[in-house]
Scaffold this motif. Structure first.
Motif, short mmCIF file in Angstrom:
data_model
loop_
_atom_site.label_atom_id
_atom_site.label_comp_id
_atom_site.label_asym_id
_atom_site.label_seq_id
_atom_site.Cartn_x
_atom_site.Cartn_y
_atom_site.Cartn_z
N LEU A 1 0.42 1.35 1.19
CA LEU A 1 0.89 1.75 -0.14
C LEU A 1 0.52 0.77 -1.25
N VAL A 2 0.66 -0.52 -1.00
CA VAL A 2 0.46 -1.50 -2.08
C VAL A 2 -0.94 -1.40 -2.69
N PRO A 3 -2.01 -1.35 -1.88
CA PRO A 3 -3.34 -1.19 -2.50
C PRO A 3 -3.49 0.11 -3.27
N GLN A 4 -2.79 1.17 -2.84
CA GLN A 4 -2.88 2.44 -3.56
C GLN A 4 -2.21 2.33 -4.93
N TYR A 5 -1.07 1.64 -4.99
CA TYR A 5 -0.39 1.45 -6.27
C TYR A 5 -1.24 0.60 -7.21
N ILE A 6 -1.87 -0.43 -6.66
CA ILE A 6 -2.73 -1.28 -7.49
C ILE A 6 -3.91 -0.47 -8.02
#
Length: 311
Positions: free
Chosen positions: A248-253
């Motif tokens: 999730l974190v790379p997608q949010y970034i």
């Protein structure tokens, strides 16, 4: 002079300590959104400044002792009669070797008309007539300014995330532009945090509260952490949790999110939520993401622990 660029390709211009960007363009072209992204990059934004005040304002900024290093001045046809001096002011700045960059925000006529229809606002160049007439007048009036633009961005087909990427690519420095991640533990009995983007309920995990020797110790204490971690349900949950965080974190970034608040809740916010929040915090740190850890309700349980950490 800088090479004139289309669609936000960056020049090889050497960056000065003081950076002045003049934002102009068509009404409905995306100036407001662009300036919001530039504010996120640390620019001081002044909207609707009459062109005649630009030289004096620049002088004041340069004598501010370095407190104002990056400035955005928004100048457009809302200045009405004042706008007529804009080209002359730019020519004077060029003659005096005052460094500046100019971003021209544009969009196609149909897109601008649609945006005005959606917002139900009047076009500044056609307050009592058709929007299309106002667009035609504004394009004619802005033509000399557009010819002097350093960067031209057409937002007709751009998503907000795409515009943000262009703004960051042109005007960003690479410093302080990462997504801020806050990991927060809390107790449901004290209420859910209103600013959470993601809430994890870990009340299904074994509860150390029912072990007398652990009741008054937090989930950050090794004894309590080992107790929670030893159970198969905890180990299985952490495997799923790590995979979700890593995905999730790379997608949010990538989507351009500037802040992410991950809230982890148990009953009192003292044992299980503290343990899981610390696990997420450590996981983010191991992956190289800057994060902050806060145990919101730990002190409400009368436990004296470090409540804030940073990596």
């Amino acid at each position: 002079m800088l090479e004139k660029i289309q669609d936000g390709q960056k020049t090889g211009q050497k960056e000065d300590k003081f950076r002045l960007v003049i934002v102009t363009g068509m009404s409905g072209g995306g100036k407001t959104q662009a300036c919001r992204y530039m504010e996120d990059l640390g620019y001081f934004v002044v909207d609707n400044l009459p062109p005649v005040f630009i030289p004096k304002f620049v002088e004041l900024c340069k004598h501010a002792g370095g407190h104002v290093g990056k400035v955005v001045l928004v100048v457009d046809t809302r200045s009405r009669e004042f706008f007529d001096t804009f080209v002359h002011i730019l020519e004077d700045m060029n003659r005096d070797d005052v460094p500046y960059e100019m971003l021209f925000m544009d969009a196609s006529d149909p897109v601008i008309i649609r945006r005005y229809k959606e917002t139900r606002r009047r076009h500044p160049m056609a307050p009592s007539s058709r929007i299309s007439e106002g667009i035609a007048r504004e394009r004619e009036r802005l033509a000399p300014v557009r010819a002097k633009a350093t960067y031209i961005i057409d937002t007709s087909e751009l998503r907000k995330a795409d515009l943000r990427d262009k703004i960051h690519r042109i005007f960003g420095t690479g410093e302080g532009e990462q997504m801020n991640i806050n990991v927060l533990s809390f107790g449901f009995k004290f209420g859910m945090p209103l600013d959470a983007d993601m809430v994890l309920d870990v009340r299904f995990l074994p509860n150390p509260f029912y072990i007398e020797s652990m009741r008054h110790k937090s989930g950050a204490v090794p004894e309590v952490a080992d107790y929670i971690a030893q159970w198969p349900v905890t180990q299985e949950f952490l495997r799923h949790l790590d995979g979700m965080i890593d995905f999730l974190v790379p997608q949010y970034i990538k989507e351009g999110k500037s802040q992410l608040v991950i809230a982890v809740g148990c009953t009192g916010g003292m044992h299980r939520s503290v343990f899981i929040a610390k696990h997420i915090f450590d996981r983010l740190g191991a992956k190289g993401y800057p994060a902050k850890l806060e145990h919101r309700d730990l002190m409400k349980n009368d436990v004296r622990e470090h409540v804030r950490e940073e990596c």
